[in-house]
Enzyme design. Structure first.
Site, PDB file in Angstrom:
ATOM      1  N   ASP A   1       0.838  -1.307  -0.044  1.00 44.69           N
ATOM      2  CA  ASP A   1       0.157  -0.029  -0.056  1.00 44.69           C
ATOM      3  C   ASP A   1       0.771   1.125   0.042  1.00 44.69           C
ATOM      4  O   ASP A   1       0.109   2.287   0.343  1.00 44.69           O
ATOM      5  CB  ASP A   1      -1.126   0.070   1.120  1.00 44.69           C
ATOM      6  CG  ASP A   1      -2.178  -0.945   0.977  1.00 44.69           C
ATOM      7  OD1 ASP A   1      -2.454  -1.115  -0.437  1.00 44.69           O
ATOM      8  OD2 ASP A   1      -2.917  -1.477   2.001  1.00 44.69           O
TER       9      ASP A   1
ATOM     10  N   ASP B   1      -6.781  -4.945  -4.363  1.00 42.41           N
ATOM     11  CA  ASP B   1      -6.314  -3.582  -3.973  1.00 42.41           C
ATOM     12  C   ASP B   1      -5.191  -3.039  -4.508  1.00 42.41           C
ATOM     13  O   ASP B   1      -5.137  -1.559  -4.880  1.00 42.41           O
ATOM     14  CB  ASP B   1      -6.336  -3.400  -2.332  1.00 42.41           C
ATOM     15  CG  ASP B   1      -7.210  -4.317  -1.508  1.00 42.41           C
ATOM     16  OD1 ASP B   1      -7.543  -5.285  -1.988  1.00 42.41           O
ATOM     17  OD2 ASP B   1      -7.531  -3.933  -0.456  1.00 42.41           O
TER      18      ASP B   1
HETATM   19  N1  GLY Z   1      -7.412  -3.259   2.189  1.00 42.18           N
HETATM   20  C1  GLY Z   1      -8.045  -2.167   1.583  1.00 42.18           C
HETATM   21  C2  GLY Z   1      -9.513  -2.095   1.902  1.00 42.18           C
HETATM   22  O1  GLY Z   1      -9.789  -2.355   3.046  1.00 42.18           O
HETATM   23  O2  GLY Z   1      -9.988  -1.570   0.896  1.00 42.18           O
END
Ligand code: GLY
Length: 379
Positions: free
Chosen positions: A98, A156
């Site tokens: 991320d 994601d």
């Molecule tokens: N892990 C990213 C989300 O919760 O969208």
């Protein structure tokens, strides 16, 4: 495109004005802290967990506001938050997939708006970290850390690879893009199902890239359809198309969007937590609606004129539904949107145990979507 925008001009302008008034007030209390969800009307602060993936969405809201208003305090708080994140960037151990979200919404936005060289270098460093998470044999970018997670990839991450495309443009070096397209191609093969729904997590054999398992992730069960995962995929593939112009990325974004829009038509355009959750579940996820709207607007910008209204009108329909059912425009709560859900089985999430609540990324993408529409109106 312009006919749809003109028909919705007052909604777009009035909603932007409400956002601006609200954030001008909330930013004077939240300042450069790191909110995730609001409790008893006030956003919390995650500065005791600096590597948490949501820690720069407030920075992103501040940059959206600075871009529109040039008010100095927005820039000051955003730059202060970015500097605090150096502890994570140089601390290394807490870094994960991320880093895309985290440094796109802080350093890249800073650099694009102010030309700050230090911000450009931070973002390039984050792009190098993300590139180094590529498993070349397996063909994917690894998600979380931990001894047992080497084969894990998640949908994601389609939202993280724009950092790689940006880094290639900056450096005039295609290496970053090659890694981004490798991951996007693997995602088309192993995450996106024939009907346009997507898996959240796929576990690969880290030597061969073969699929080993497909756990439920943040969705209801394996094989269900976690709404935010759908929206990450729509917006992620739309951005991958924007950067690479590879037609299969646009086709994929459209295919997932068509599936989502057919589900939303049955539900009044506010997404549930999972499009295949039990009928008696009340869990909604407003954040998924806001992200989907951003993705649909990007698709509308990419398709021929005759197709644009479908995506643009649908985006506005979602944003209007969120405004009517989830938005908080008075001062009873610092959040913009309620009715977000982090995960169907929320026990997975430390401190995120309450469902149907505010999520800072829901607020961010709502602001971004309205900002995109405002810019299209002014174009
Ligand atoms: N892990 C990213 C989300 O919760 O969208």
């Amino acid at each position: 495109m312009q006919a749809v925008l003109q028909a919705n001009e007052s909604f777009i302008q009035e909603t932007w004005d409400k956002i601006e008034s609200k954030v001008k007030v909330t930013s004077e209390r939240i300042k450069d802290s790191m909110p995730y969800t609001s409790r008893n009307g006030q956003y919390d602060d995650w500065q005791d967990t600096m590597d948490w993936w949501t820690n720069t969405f407030w920075t992103g809201i501040l940059w959206q506001m600075y871009g529109a208003t040039k008010q100095e305090s927005f820039k000051r708080y955003a730059q202060s938050m970015e500097a605090k994140m150096d502890e994570v960037l140089y601390g290394y151990d807490g870094l994960h997939h991320d880093v895309g979200f985290m440094w796109l919404l802080s350093s890249v936005m800073n650099y694009e708006l102010t030309g700050d060289e230090k911000a450009r270098k931070r973002a390039m460093l984050a792009a190098n970290v993300l590139s180094a998470r590529a498993n070349i044999s397996g063909g994917y970018i690894r998600a979380w850390n931990g001894e047992d997670n080497a084969g894990w990839a998640i949908i994601d991450c389609m939202m993280n690879i724009p950092l790689l495309f940006w880094a290639s443009e900056q450096s005039k070096d295609a290496r970053f893009t090659h890694i981004g397209t490798m991951h996007a191609d693997k995602t088309i093969n192993d995450f996106v199902r024939a009907d346009g729904s997507v898996n959240h997590i796929v576990i690969f054999n880290e030597q061969t890239g073969e699929v080993v398992d497909i756990p439920r992730g943040q969705g209801y069960v394996s094989g269900s359809s976690w709404a935010r995962g759908q929206s990450w995929a729509i917006y992620g593939f739309a951005q991958a198309y924007h950067w690479t112009q590879k037609p299969e990325y646009l086709h994929t974004a459209k295919r997932i969007a068509h599936y989502v829009l057919s589900c939303l038509a049955l539900r009044g355009y506010v997404p549930p937590c999972d499009y295949r959750q039990p009928a008696d579940s009340k869990l909604l996820d407003s954040s998924s609606g806001a992200i989907t709207a951003c993705g649909l607007i990007e698709i509308a910008k990419a398709v021929p004129e005759a197709e644009q209204a479908l995506y643009l009108q649908s985006a506005i329909q979602i944003l209007r539904a969120l405004d009517e059912t989830c938005a908080v425009w008075d001062d009873s709560d610092e959040c913009i949107l309620t009715n977000g859900t982090a995960a169907f089985h929320s026990g997975n999430f430390e401190r995120a145990e309450v469902d149907n609540k505010s999520l800072i990324y829901g607020d961010y993408y709502y602001v971004e979507a309205i900002s995109k529409l405002k810019q299209l109106l002014q174009a």
